[in-house]
Design an enzyme around this catalytic site. Sequence first.
Site, PDB file in Angstrom:
ATOM      1  N   LYS A   4       0.829  -1.218   0.000  1.00  0.00           N
ATOM      2  CA  LYS A   4       0.000   0.000   0.000  1.00  0.00           C
ATOM      3  C   LYS A   4       0.862   1.268   0.000  1.00  0.00           C
ATOM      4  O   LYS A   4       0.504   2.256  -0.628  1.00  0.00           O
ATOM      5  CB  LYS A   4      -0.959  -0.019   1.190  1.00  0.00           C
ATOM      6  CG  LYS A   4      -2.040  -1.077   1.000  1.00  0.00           C
ATOM      7  CD  LYS A   4      -3.140  -0.981   2.014  1.00  0.00           C
ATOM      8  CE  LYS A   4      -4.213  -2.024   1.677  1.00  0.00           C
ATOM      9  NZ  LYS A   4      -5.349  -1.974   2.558  1.00  0.00           N
TER      10      LYS A   4
ATOM     11  N   LYS B 260      -4.921 -10.198  -5.300  1.00  0.00           N
ATOM     12  CA  LYS B 260      -6.100 -10.477  -4.462  1.00  0.00           C
ATOM     13  C   LYS B 260      -7.293  -9.653  -4.946  1.00  0.00           C
ATOM     14  O   LYS B 260      -7.131  -8.531  -5.388  1.00  0.00           O
ATOM     15  CB  LYS B 260      -5.730 -10.076  -3.026  1.00  0.00           C
ATOM     16  CG  LYS B 260      -6.786 -10.311  -1.999  1.00  0.00           C
ATOM     17  CD  LYS B 260      -6.373  -9.710  -0.668  1.00  0.00           C
ATOM     18  CE  LYS B 260      -6.716  -8.233  -0.603  1.00  0.00           C
ATOM     19  NZ  LYS B 260      -6.788  -7.714   0.775  1.00  0.00           N
TER      20      LYS B 260
ATOM     21  N   LYS C 256     -11.150  -4.696  -2.053  1.00  0.00           N
ATOM     22  CA  LYS C 256     -12.229  -3.707  -2.174  1.00  0.00           C
ATOM     23  C   LYS C 256     -11.710  -2.331  -2.559  1.00  0.00           C
ATOM     24  O   LYS C 256     -12.472  -1.511  -3.022  1.00  0.00           O
ATOM     25  CB  LYS C 256     -13.062  -3.657  -0.896  1.00  0.00           C
ATOM     26  CG  LYS C 256     -12.327  -3.315   0.372  1.00  0.00           C
ATOM     27  CD  LYS C 256     -13.339  -3.149   1.489  1.00  0.00           C
ATOM     28  CE  LYS C 256     -13.185  -4.169   2.591  1.00  0.00           C
ATOM     29  NZ  LYS C 256     -11.946  -3.981   3.381  1.00  0.00           N
TER      30      LYS C 256
HETATM   31  N1  AQP Z   1      -9.711 -11.686  -1.755  1.00  0.00           N
HETATM   32  C1  AQP Z   1      -9.916 -12.193  -0.549  1.00  0.00           C
HETATM   33  N2  AQP Z   1      -9.996 -13.529  -0.387  1.00  0.00           N
HETATM   34  C2  AQP Z   1     -10.228 -14.085   0.841  1.00  0.00           C
HETATM   35  N3  AQP Z   1     -10.407 -13.335   1.947  1.00  0.00           N
HETATM   36  C3  AQP Z   1     -10.341 -11.997   1.832  1.00  0.00           C
HETATM   37  N4  AQP Z   1     -10.467 -11.001   2.714  1.00  0.00           N
HETATM   38  C4  AQP Z   1     -10.307  -9.812   2.087  1.00  0.00           C
HETATM   39  N5  AQP Z   1     -10.096 -10.009   0.789  1.00  0.00           N
HETATM   40  C5  AQP Z   1     -10.084 -11.357   0.593  1.00  0.00           C
HETATM   41  C6  AQP Z   1     -10.736 -11.198   4.144  1.00  0.00           C
HETATM   42  O1  AQP Z   1     -11.840 -10.384   4.513  1.00  0.00           O
HETATM   43  C7  AQP Z   1     -11.654  -9.956   5.863  1.00  0.00           C
HETATM   44  C8  AQP Z   1     -11.828  -8.469   5.958  1.00  0.00           C
HETATM   45  O2  AQP Z   1     -10.893  -7.845   5.106  1.00  0.00           O
HETATM   46  P1  AQP Z   1     -10.299  -6.431   5.415  1.00  0.00           P
HETATM   47  O3  AQP Z   1     -11.378  -5.459   5.448  1.00  0.00           O
HETATM   48  O4  AQP Z   1      -9.436  -6.484   6.617  1.00  0.00           O
HETATM   49  O5  AQP Z   1      -9.271  -6.186   4.301  1.00  0.00           O
HETATM   50  P2  AQP Z   1      -9.381  -6.116   2.759  1.00  0.00           P
HETATM   51  O6  AQP Z   1     -10.667  -6.526   2.186  1.00  0.00           O
HETATM   52  O7  AQP Z   1      -8.164  -6.823   2.356  1.00  0.00           O
HETATM   53  O8  AQP Z   1      -9.390  -4.549   2.521  1.00  0.00           O
HETATM   54  P3  AQP Z   1      -8.376  -3.426   2.298  1.00  0.00           P
HETATM   55  O9  AQP Z   1      -7.035  -3.815   2.861  1.00  0.00           O
HETATM   56  O10 AQP Z   1      -8.996  -2.187   2.795  1.00  0.00           O
HETATM   57  O11 AQP Z   1      -8.323  -3.216   0.812  1.00  0.00           O
HETATM   58  P4  AQP Z   1      -7.898  -4.222  -0.269  1.00  0.00           P
HETATM   59  O12 AQP Z   1      -8.903  -5.305  -0.193  1.00  0.00           O
HETATM   60  O13 AQP Z   1      -7.989  -3.498  -1.544  1.00  0.00           O
HETATM   61  O14 AQP Z   1      -6.511  -4.648   0.108  1.00  0.00           O
HETATM   62  C9  AQP Z   1     -10.274 -10.399   6.288  1.00  0.00           C
HETATM   63  O15 AQP Z   1     -10.392 -11.567   7.067  1.00  0.00           O
HETATM   64  C10 AQP Z   1      -9.585 -10.679   4.992  1.00  0.00           C
HETATM   65  O16 AQP Z   1      -8.576 -11.667   5.134  1.00  0.00           O
END
Ligand code: AQP
Length: 341
Positions: A112, A197, A200
Site C-alpha cells: 500500500k 487479491k 475492495k
Molecule cells: N480476496 C480475498 N480472499 C479471501 N479473503 C479476503 N479477505 C479480504 N479479501 C479477501 C478477508 O476479509 C476480511 C476483511 O478484510 P479487510 O477489510 O481487513 O481487508 P481487505 O478486504 O483486504 O481490505 P483493504 O485492505 O482495505 O483493501 P484491499 O482489499 O484493496 O486490500 C479479512 O479476514 C480478509 O482476510
Amino acid sequence: MTRVFSGIQPTGHLTLGNYLGAMRRWAEVDQHRAESLFCVVDLHALTMDHDPARVRRLSRQTATLLLAAGLDPDVCTVFLQSHVDEHTRLSYLLECVATDGEMRRMIQYKEKAAKERGRGGSVRLSLLTYPVLMAADILAYGTDEVPVGEDQAQHVELTRDLAVRFNQRYGQAFVVPRATLPQVAARVMNLQDPTRKMGKSDDSGAGVVYLLDEPDVVRKKVLRAVTDSGRDVVHDRAERPGLANLLDILAACTGGNPESLADVYDSYGSLKKDTAEAVVEVLRPVQARHRELCADPSYVEGVLRDGAEKARALARPTVDTAYRAIGLLPPVAEPSLSAAR
Ligand code: AQP
C-alpha cells in the site's frame, strides 16, 4: 468457551473475497460455536487518504452487510471499533513493545505504501502502525481464534509475537491467539488479474465482484474473467491462476472441491457460466436481507450501540491489566502512591 474476534475495514464496497474468505464463515460457523465479536474496524479506514463522508457511509453499509450476511446480534457481538476506546488505549502500549523493523516488514504496508508513493502521495504514519492497532483489536478481547482470509495471516502472526513478548516482559496479560483460515477461498483473486487479491480498494473494479452488484453485473464480470490460452480444465494455481480462481470460487459457492470440479468441465465457457450462476445464488439472500435492513436503519444503530456496550465491558479489564503490568499507575490512587511503587 473459545473466544473469536475478527474485523472488516470500511475502505470500500465489500467483495466476494470478503464474503467467501471471512464473513460467511463468521455467520455460518463461528458465531454458533464460540463467543464471537465482529467489528467494523473504521479507524483502519483512516490510514490512507480518505473522504470522511465516505467512511461514514461505508461504515454503516459494512455493518448492515454483516447483519445481512447472517450475523445474529442475539448470539454474537457486532460493533464499530471507534465506539470502544480500549482499542486505541491498548494500541499505544503495543507500540511500546513492537519495533519499527517489524512494522516495515508487513506485506500490506509495503504494497500500500508503494501504491501511494506511486500516485505521488505521502504515506500516513498510521499505515505503518495499523497492524499494531489490529493486534490491540484482537488482544483486548482475550481472543483465542481469529478467522481471516490468507492476506491477514501475517498480521495475526505479528499479534502473537507481540502478545508473547508483552507477557514475557511484563507478566501475563494476553491470551495468544491463532489465525484460522477457510479451507477453500482463503484468497479469492481478482478476475482480471488473478495474480492479485480481489480487494475492495481496487482502482478499476472490473475484476472485483461486489456483494451489492446486480446479478447481470456479476455475470458479466465472471464471464469476462481472464483465464489463459489452454483448453483443458485443470486446477493449478501456479500455472493456471485464472482458471484455479474460478474453480475455487465455484467450489466455495457450491460446497464442492476445486480439484474434483475441474474433472467435471471440458470447456472454460461452461465453467464460467456455472460459476457466475453460483455466485449470483450465493449473493441473492444477502442482497435481499440488505434491502430489508436498509429500510430500518434504527435497528442497525441499536445493534451497534448494544454491541459497543458489550465489547467495552469485555475489553476493559484486559486493557487495565496491561496498563498496570507495563508500569502505569491507576488513575485513582490506591491506598498511597508510595505503597503502589
Ligand atoms: N480476496 C480475498 N480472499 C479471501 N479473503 C479476503 N479477505 C479480504 N479479501 C479477501 C478477508 O476479509 C476480511 C476483511 O478484510 P479487510 O477489510 O481487513 O481487508 P481487505 O478486504 O483486504 O481490505 P483493504 O485492505 O482495505 O483493501 P484491499 O482489499 O484493496 O486490500 C479479512 O479476514 C480478509 O482476510
